[in-house]
Enzyme design. Structure first.
Site: not given
Ligand SMILES: Cc1cc2nc3c(=O)[nH]c(=O)nc-3n(C[C@H](O)[C@H](O)[C@H](O)COP(=O)(O)OP(=O)(O)OC[C@H]3O[C@@H](n4cnc5c(N)ncnc54)[C@H](O)[C@@H]3O)c2cc1C
Length: 418
Positions: A173, A303
């Site tokens: 992308e 994740d």
């Molecule tokens: C550039 C990029 C593009 C992507 N494109 C796609 C896509 O097209 N399609 C798709 O399905 N997936 C995509 N993904 C993957 C998807 O975004 C992730 O799988 C998803 O965001 C995971 O969700 P999550 O809630 O586990 O973690 P996250 O969305 O990463 O959220 C974690 C949160 O925890 C917070 N945090 C971290 N450490 C701490 C701490 N110590 N204390 C307090 N808060 C903390 C962060 O600030 C964040 O808000 C992409 C990821 C990236 C990086």
């Protein structure tokens, strides 16, 4: 296991306002749970569109949504900005970097993953990831800063070359968008630069792009990138990243003004420091109901969790698994609070998609249907627009996309903080 806080509304602490954490908060909206959402940032980041912020197609505010607005919609939920540093398992309290301590009856760890530099020398020092909003803005600053400098003082080949490391969805992308940016605006906006000398190189250590996608879609992505003039180097690993060049395992040296590191994600070191058992990629091992084996009041989502799919392999680190895990956990907390027991998590595959650029994308839907080109691209635009949080954000993104794709112009090219 039955809940100790039956009848008095359990205190649920959710760490991480990503897709998983928000799904937990939303899922508990109509329950008696007193939810506290904690995040190091006061906003949710829509990571799938970060690369468009990095390439100045979108503004930072378009992909961020205030956490407090989110919790306001979440019934009894509240928000606390803070960075988790430790968990006192015995006292059932989380510890934050500002020395705050918060007690919980249930804890949901959903703080995501982080950039994986794969141990490559110089990658962390000189490569720029796109994992957070700050990362995306740093890429944007570096890129447009280089163009301005080159326009003012002239440049060699290297300054105008961007090397993208990693041929997954984010890498293609990013590379596709950069190539389009070069074709659509470089010559017009920077008439003193020779646009033909601005290279976009994509390096992938596997012999194919888009691991996890079917072969036909991988081939489509490769040819779509080639048509845009991206130099794709398959089967090449990066040995070292320097301040002005990338050295490949083969010994080849690519002079580069910007190295975008999109070679994968790894566990946040915090996962290890918490002392939880870690599985593939450092992700935290969970039981079938997404709880820690030794801490039945603690769930792990998104994740961060090494949850297994129907085939027994760890689920991909994508938005859908994170959302579905978050919803499942909310339902389990509600069940436990009412004196029930937990159910195992079952992932429903909704398909995968990635875009290469204007009218070029690939998608595999849940039934196995494969889409390419304009149809896949429209599906990609629609899905991202629907998943994005906030009406204002959706309208802003729609306007930027309409401007960019229909008029074939960039909506914004702002060098933030440059
Ligand atoms: C550039 C990029 C593009 C992507 N494109 C796609 C896509 O097209 N399609 C798709 O399905 N997936 C995509 N993904 C993957 C998807 O975004 C992730 O799988 C998803 O965001 C995971 O969700 P999550 O809630 O586990 O973690 P996250 O969305 O990463 O959220 C974690 C949160 O925890 C917070 N945090 C971290 N450490 C701490 C701490 N110590 N204390 C307090 N808060 C903390 C962060 O600030 C964040 O808000 C992409 C990821 C990236 C990086």
């Amino acid at each position: 296991m039955h809940d100790r806080a039956v009848g008095r509304g359990p205190r649920v602490v959710v760490v991480g306002a990503g897709f998983a954490g928000l799904a937990v908060v939303t899922g508990l909206r109509r329950t008696r749970a007193r939810v506290l959402l904690i995040d190091r940032h006061p906003y949710h980041t829509f990571q799938p569109l970060l690369y468009q912020v990095a390439t100045a197609g979108l503004n930072p505010g378009d992909v961020a949504f205030p956490a407090r607005t989110l919790v306001r919609r979440g019934g009894r939920a509240d928000f606390r900005q803070g960075r988790l540093t430790a968990v006192d398992w015995a006292a059932r309290q989380v510890e934050l970097a500002d020395h705050g301590r918060v007690a919980y009856d249930y804890l949901v760890l959903a703080f995501g993953a982080t950039t994986n530099y794969l141990g490559v020398a110089g990658a962390e020092q000189h490569g720029l990831p796109i994992y957070t909003l700050d990362d995306a803005l740093a890429v944007r600053r570096r890129m447009f800063g280089s163009l301005e400098r080159a326009s003012a003082f002239g440049s060699d080949h290297g300054e105008l070359t961007v090397v993208v490391v990693g041929g997954g969805a984010t890498g293609i992308e990013m590379a596709g968008t950069l190539a389009e940016l070069r074709a659509a605006t470089l010559a017009r906006d920077y008439p003193r630069l020779d646009a033909a000398r601005a290279r976009v190189v994509l390096v992938e250590r596997r012999d194919h792009l888009l691991a996890g996608f079917p072969e036909r879609l991988r081939r489509y992505a490769l040819s779509a990138l080639a048509r845009r003039g991206v130099e794709v180097r398959l089967g090449e690993s990066v040995a070292r990243v320097g301040a002005t060049e990338v050295v490949l395992g083969s010994g080849a040296v690519i002079p580069a003004g910007l190295v975008v590191w999109a070679a994968g994600v790894g566990a946040d070191p915090l996962a290890g420091r918490l002392g939880c058992p870690q599985g593939p990629g450092g992700r935290i091992c969970v039981g079938p109901d997404l709880r820690l084996a030794d801490e039945p009041a603690v769930f792990v989502a998104g994740d961060l969790a090494a949850a297994l799919g129907p085939d027994g392999a760890p689920l991909p680190q994508l938005a859908q698994p994170a959302i579905q895990m978050g919803r499942h956990i909310a339902a389990q907390i509600a069940r436990l609070s009412q004196g029930g027991t937990t159910e195992p998590f079952r992932y429903r595959d909704r398909g995968i998609m990635a875009t290469i650029g204007r009218r070029a994308a690939v998608a595999e839907l849940s039934g196995g249907l494969q889409l390419t080109g304009t149809v896949a691209w429209v599906a990609w635009l629609g899905l991202h627009l629907v998943t994005l949080l906030g009406t204002r954000n959706r309208l802003s993104v729609l306007l930027n996309w309409a401007w960019r794709y229909l008029a074939w112009r960039r909506g914004s090219r702002v060098i933030v903080g440059g």
